[in-house]
Design a protein around this motif. Structure first.
Motif, PDB file in Angstrom:
ATOM      1  N   LYS A 138       0.794  -1.361  -0.032  1.00 58.29           N
ATOM      2  CA  LYS A 138       0.022  -0.232  -0.208  1.00 58.29           C
ATOM      3  C   LYS A 138       0.760   1.216   0.094  1.00 58.29           C
ATOM      4  CE  LYS A 138      -4.128  -2.129   2.305  1.00 58.29           C
ATOM      5  NZ  LYS A 138      -4.793  -2.025   3.548  1.00 58.29           N
ATOM      6  N   LYS A 139       1.919   1.171   0.603  1.00 59.66           N
ATOM      7  CA  LYS A 139       2.988   2.464   0.869  1.00 59.66           C
ATOM      8  C   LYS A 139       4.308   2.150   0.052  1.00 59.66           C
ATOM      9  CE  LYS A 139       4.625   5.931   3.785  1.00 59.66           C
ATOM     10  NZ  LYS A 139       4.821   6.405   5.433  1.00 59.66           N
ATOM     11  N   LYS A 140       4.275   2.188  -1.060  1.00 61.19           N
ATOM     12  CA  LYS A 140       5.448   1.998  -2.007  1.00 61.19           C
ATOM     13  C   LYS A 140       6.612   2.871  -1.405  1.00 61.19           C
ATOM     14  CE  LYS A 140       7.314   0.995  -6.814  1.00 61.19           C
ATOM     15  NZ  LYS A 140       6.640   1.170  -8.196  1.00 61.19           N
ATOM     16  N   LYS A 141       7.731   2.050  -1.357  1.00 63.14           N
ATOM     17  CA  LYS A 141       8.961   2.708  -0.895  1.00 63.14           C
ATOM     18  C   LYS A 141       9.722   3.432  -2.077  1.00 63.14           C
ATOM     19  CE  LYS A 141      13.389   2.141   1.434  1.00 63.14           C
ATOM     20  NZ  LYS A 141      14.418   1.039   2.235  1.00 63.14           N
ATOM     21  N   ARG A 142      10.219   4.465  -2.108  1.00 62.46           N
ATOM     22  CA  ARG A 142      10.673   5.103  -3.372  1.00 62.46           C
ATOM     23  C   ARG A 142      12.135   4.823  -3.441  1.00 62.46           C
ATOM     24  NH1 ARG A 142       8.962  10.753  -5.064  1.00 62.46           N
ATOM     25  NH2 ARG A 142       8.981  10.173  -7.249  1.00 62.46           N
ATOM     26  N   LYS A 143      12.826   4.298  -4.153  1.00 58.83           N
ATOM     27  CA  LYS A 143      14.118   4.032  -4.006  1.00 58.83           C
ATOM     28  C   LYS A 143      14.804   4.670  -5.152  1.00 58.83           C
ATOM     29  CE  LYS A 143      13.199  -0.756  -2.801  1.00 58.83           C
ATOM     30  NZ  LYS A 143      12.842  -2.123  -3.118  1.00 58.83           N
ATOM     31  N   LEU A 144      15.967   5.228  -5.129  1.00 57.89           N
ATOM     32  CA  LEU A 144      16.903   5.822  -5.775  1.00 57.89           C
ATOM     33  C   LEU A 144      17.233   4.735  -6.922  1.00 57.89           C
ATOM     34  CD1 LEU A 144      19.229   7.825  -3.851  1.00 57.89           C
ATOM     35  CD2 LEU A 144      17.164   8.556  -4.910  1.00 57.89           C
ATOM     36  N   LEU A 145      17.389   5.512  -8.354  1.00 55.73           N
ATOM     37  CA  LEU A 145      17.605   4.620  -9.377  1.00 55.73           C
ATOM     38  C   LEU A 145      19.068   4.939 -10.073  1.00 55.73           C
ATOM     39  CD1 LEU A 145      14.483   5.056 -11.409  1.00 55.73           C
ATOM     40  CD2 LEU A 145      15.036   3.222 -10.036  1.00 55.73           C
ATOM     41  N   PRO A 146      19.832   3.906 -10.480  1.00 53.63           N
ATOM     42  CA  PRO A 146      21.057   4.072 -10.964  1.00 53.63           C
ATOM     43  C   PRO A 146      21.149   5.026 -12.387  1.00 53.63           C
ATOM     44  CG  PRO A 146      20.615   1.930 -11.457  1.00 53.63           C
ATOM     45  CD  PRO A 146      19.537   2.729 -10.439  1.00 53.63           C
ATOM     46  N   PHE A 147      21.864   5.871 -12.897  1.00 52.22           N
ATOM     47  CA  PHE A 147      21.852   6.413 -14.237  1.00 52.22           C
ATOM     48  C   PHE A 147      21.676   5.284 -15.323  1.00 52.22           C
ATOM     49  CE2 PHE A 147      26.276   6.812 -13.133  1.00 52.22           C
ATOM     50  CZ  PHE A 147      27.124   6.080 -14.173  1.00 52.22           C
ATOM     51  N   ASN A 148      21.364   5.611 -16.526  1.00 57.41           N
ATOM     52  CA  ASN A 148      21.259   4.702 -17.529  1.00 57.41           C
ATOM     53  C   ASN A 148      22.144   5.174 -18.555  1.00 57.41           C
ATOM     54  OD1 ASN A 148      20.474   2.389 -19.102  1.00 57.41           O
ATOM     55  ND2 ASN A 148      18.429   3.398 -19.732  1.00 57.41           N
ATOM     56  N   PRO A 149      23.422   4.581 -18.990  1.00 55.98           N
ATOM     57  CA  PRO A 149      24.169   5.320 -19.818  1.00 55.98           C
ATOM     58  C   PRO A 149      23.980   5.036 -21.259  1.00 55.98           C
ATOM     59  CG  PRO A 149      25.407   3.489 -18.061  1.00 55.98           C
ATOM     60  CD  PRO A 149      24.141   3.351 -18.301  1.00 55.98           C
ATOM     61  N   SER A 150      24.063   5.851 -22.077  1.00 59.89           N
ATOM     62  CA  SER A 150      23.845   5.784 -23.564  1.00 59.89           C
ATOM     63  C   SER A 150      24.459   4.527 -24.034  1.00 59.89           C
ATOM     64  CB  SER A 150      24.450   6.970 -24.253  1.00 59.89           C
ATOM     65  OG  SER A 150      23.974   8.091 -23.892  1.00 59.89           O
ATOM     66  N   GLU A 151      23.757   3.958 -24.936  1.00 64.92           N
ATOM     67  CA  GLU A 151      24.185   2.669 -25.522  1.00 64.92           C
ATOM     68  C   GLU A 151      25.520   2.846 -26.489  1.00 64.92           C
ATOM     69  OE1 GLU A 151      20.980   3.389 -25.568  1.00 64.92           O
ATOM     70  OE2 GLU A 151      19.716   1.866 -24.459  1.00 64.92           O
ATOM     71  N   ASP A 152      25.533   3.854 -27.222  1.00 64.74           N
ATOM     72  CA  ASP A 152      26.507   3.975 -28.100  1.00 64.74           C
ATOM     73  C   ASP A 152      27.893   4.614 -27.351  1.00 64.74           C
ATOM     74  OD1 ASP A 152      27.787   4.809 -30.450  1.00 64.74           O
ATOM     75  OD2 ASP A 152      26.518   6.556 -31.252  1.00 64.74           O
ATOM     76  N   PRO A 153      28.882   3.936 -27.687  1.00 66.18           N
ATOM     77  CA  PRO A 153      30.175   4.022 -27.191  1.00 66.18           C
ATOM     78  C   PRO A 153      30.676   5.400 -27.471  1.00 66.18           C
ATOM     79  CG  PRO A 153      30.143   1.745 -27.594  1.00 66.18           C
ATOM     80  CD  PRO A 153      28.793   2.588 -28.299  1.00 66.18           C
ATOM     81  N   ALA A 154      30.306   5.876 -28.746  1.00 69.10           N
ATOM     82  CA  ALA A 154      30.977   7.045 -29.363  1.00 69.10           C
ATOM     83  C   ALA A 154      30.202   8.077 -28.775  1.00 69.10           C
ATOM     84  CB  ALA A 154      30.656   7.150 -30.851  1.00 69.10           C
ATOM     85  N   GLN A 155      28.794   8.070 -28.338  1.00 69.49           N
ATOM     86  CA  GLN A 155      28.328   9.028 -27.895  1.00 69.49           C
ATOM     87  C   GLN A 155      28.472   9.235 -26.287  1.00 69.49           C
ATOM     88  OE1 GLN A 155      26.489  11.366 -28.771  1.00 69.49           O
ATOM     89  NE2 GLN A 155      25.363  12.271 -27.061  1.00 69.49           N
ATOM     90  N   ARG A 156      29.007   7.990 -25.495  1.00 72.11           N
ATOM     91  CA  ARG A 156      29.736   8.179 -24.151  1.00 72.11           C
ATOM     92  C   ARG A 156      30.947   9.168 -24.314  1.00 72.11           C
ATOM     93  NH1 ARG A 156      27.962   2.843 -23.805  1.00 72.11           N
ATOM     94  NH2 ARG A 156      30.197   1.986 -23.511  1.00 72.11           N
ATOM     95  N   LEU A 157      31.719   8.739 -25.359  1.00 74.05           N
ATOM     96  CA  LEU A 157      32.846   9.490 -25.424  1.00 74.05           C
ATOM     97  C   LEU A 157      32.702  10.947 -25.660  1.00 74.05           C
ATOM     98  CD1 LEU A 157      35.327   7.183 -27.904  1.00 74.05           C
ATOM     99  CD2 LEU A 157      35.478   7.813 -25.512  1.00 74.05           C
TER     100      LEU A 157
END
Length: 357
Positions: A138-157
C-alpha cells in the motif's frame, strides 16, 4: 526513507563581508549597457577602472567579488603577467567558446582514469530483479535509481569529452570523490553525527545503487549528460537521453574544508557538507581544483515563477556510513535536451540568484 523526503540543503558560498563599490562619480558607467544605475552591482576593473554590471557580464556573476577583479581585456595574454597572477583568485570567467577537448578515446580514457572490467555487466544484471519478484504494498518505498548510460560508445565519448572541456577550461582536474588535502579539513572531521538537527541515513539499497553508479563511471559507463557552453549561463549541463525521476545524477565532490577557513573565499561553487551546531565544525565542499560534472549544473532563479519551474533536480545531504555526502537526484522525469537545474538555496536564501535566467 527515500530521497524525496530528504532535508534540502543549499549550494552555497561561505559568508563574505559585503562589498560596496563607490560609484558616486557620475562618469562611472557600465561598459556593456552604458548605464550608471544599480551601483551596488556595478564593479570596477582593478586593471583599467572601467565599470561593469555583474548582470551584464557573459556569463553573469552572482555577486560582486570580494577580491581583485579584472575585465576580459586586462586578463588577455598581452597584459602583464603580474595582472594575470593577481586575477587568479577571482571567479574565473570564460568569455568565448572554450577549446574543445580532443575526441580521442585514449586521451579521454587517460583523462578520467577509466579502468575496464569484465565484471560490470554481471553486477548490473544481478542488480535487476524480475518483474514477477516485485511485491506491491500500500505504501511503496521510493528507491533511488542508477543512471542509464547511452548505448552508443561514441556518444559516451562525446559526453566525457564535454566534461573534460569544461574542467580544462576552468583549470580543474577530474575527481569523483570527496578529497581531503593536508592543511584543510581531515576526513575524521566529516561526521554526520555532528549535523545540527540530525541527518537522514541513506538506506542500504540506495547505498548499493550509489556504489554501482561509481563503479560504472570508473569503467566508462557514463551518465547521459552533456556539458555545453552558454554565453549567458556559462557552462551548463543537459540531459543527453531521457532520465527517469529519482535517478542519481551525480555526487557533489571536491576538496573538503572548514567553513571558517572559507569566509573570505570568492569561489562561487562551494557546497554545504556539514552544518554543525558548533560553527567551527561546519564543512564545505570546494570544487575549484578537483571536481566532476556537479560543478557545472546551474541553479534556478528563486525570484520568478518561470525560474522555479525549471527545477528538475534536488540536492540532498545524506549520512552514508557515518559520513556526510551530497547527492543530486532527479525530482521528475527529464526529457532529452532539457537542461538540469536545482535550487542553490533550499530554505536558506543566502545565494543571490535574482539575475539568473
Amino acid at each position: 526513507m527515500g530521497a524525496a523526503t530528504g532535508q534540502l540543503r543549499r549550494r552555497t558560498r561561505a559568508r563574505t563581508p559585503p562589498v560596496v563599490v563607490d560609484v558616486d562619480d557620475d562618469d562611472v558607467r557600465c561598459e556593456a549597457c552604458g548605464s550608471g544605475e544599480a551601483g551596488a552591482e556595478l564593479m570596477l576593473c582593478d586593471g583599467c577602472d572601467r565599470g561593469y554590471h555583474i548582470f551584464c557580464l557573459r556569463p553573469i556573476l552572482p555577486r560582486v567579488p570580494a577580491g581583485d577583479w579584472f575585465c576580459a581585456a586586462c586578463r588577455s595574454p598581452s597584459k602583464s603577467s603580474s595582472k594575470s597572477s593577481a586575477s587568479s583568485s577571482s571567479p574565473q570567467i570564460i568569455n568565448k567558446q572554450p577549446k574543445q577537448f580532443p575526441l580521442i578515446q585514449t586521451k579521454i580514457v587517460d583523462f578520467f582514469k577509466i579502468q575496464r572490467s569484465p565484471d560490470l555487466a554481471e553486477v548490473k544484471k544481478r542488480k535487476r530483479k524480475p518483474s514477477g519478484a516485485l511485491v506491491v504494498s500500500k505504501k511503496k518505498k521510493r528507491k533511488l535509481l542508477p543512471f542509464n548510460p547511452s548505448e552508443d560508445p561514441a556518444q559516451r565519448l562525446r559526453q566525457m569529452a564535454s566534461l573534460a572541456t569544461a574542467l580544462t577550461a576552468t583549470g580543474a582536474v577530474f575527481s569523483n570523490d570527496l578529497t581531503y588535502v593536508p592543511g584543510m579539513a581531515p576526513r575524521s572531521a566529516n561526521r554526520a553525527a555532528l549535523e545540527s538537527g540530525g541527518m537522514q541515513v541513506l538506506p542500504k539499497e540506495d547505498v548499493e545503487t550509489l556504489s554501482l553508479c561509481k563503479r560504472m563511471m570508473e569503467q566508462g559507463e557514463w551518465p547521459p549528460l552533456l556539458v555545453v557552453y552558454d554565453p549567458v549561463e556559462g557552462f551548463t549541463v543537459e540531459a543527453d537521453r531521457f532520465i527517469k525521476d529519482l535517478t542519481i545524477i551525480t555526487e557533489y565532490v571536491g576538496d573538503v574544508d572548514f567553513l571558517r577557513s572559507r569566509e573570505h573565499d570568492d569561489g562561487d561553487s562551494m557546497m554545504t557538507l556539514l552544518s554543525a551546531s558548533s560553527k567551527a565544525r561546519s564543512l564545505v565542499i570546494c570544487p575549484d581544483k578537483r571536481s566532476n560534472i556537479a560543478r557545472f549544473i546551474n541553479g534556478i532563479n528563486n525570484h520568478t515563477p518561470e525560474g522555479r519551474k525549471k527545477q528538475n533536480l534536488k540536492c540532498v545531504r545524506y549520512d552514508v556510513g557515518g559520513e556526510c555526502r551530497v547527492l543530486l537526484v532527479a525530482n521528475r522525469d527529464i526529457p532529452k535536451g532539457e537542461r538540469l537545474y536545482y535550487d542553490y538555496n533550499g530554505s536558506e536564501h543566502e545565494y543571490p540568484t535574482h539575475h539568473f535566467v
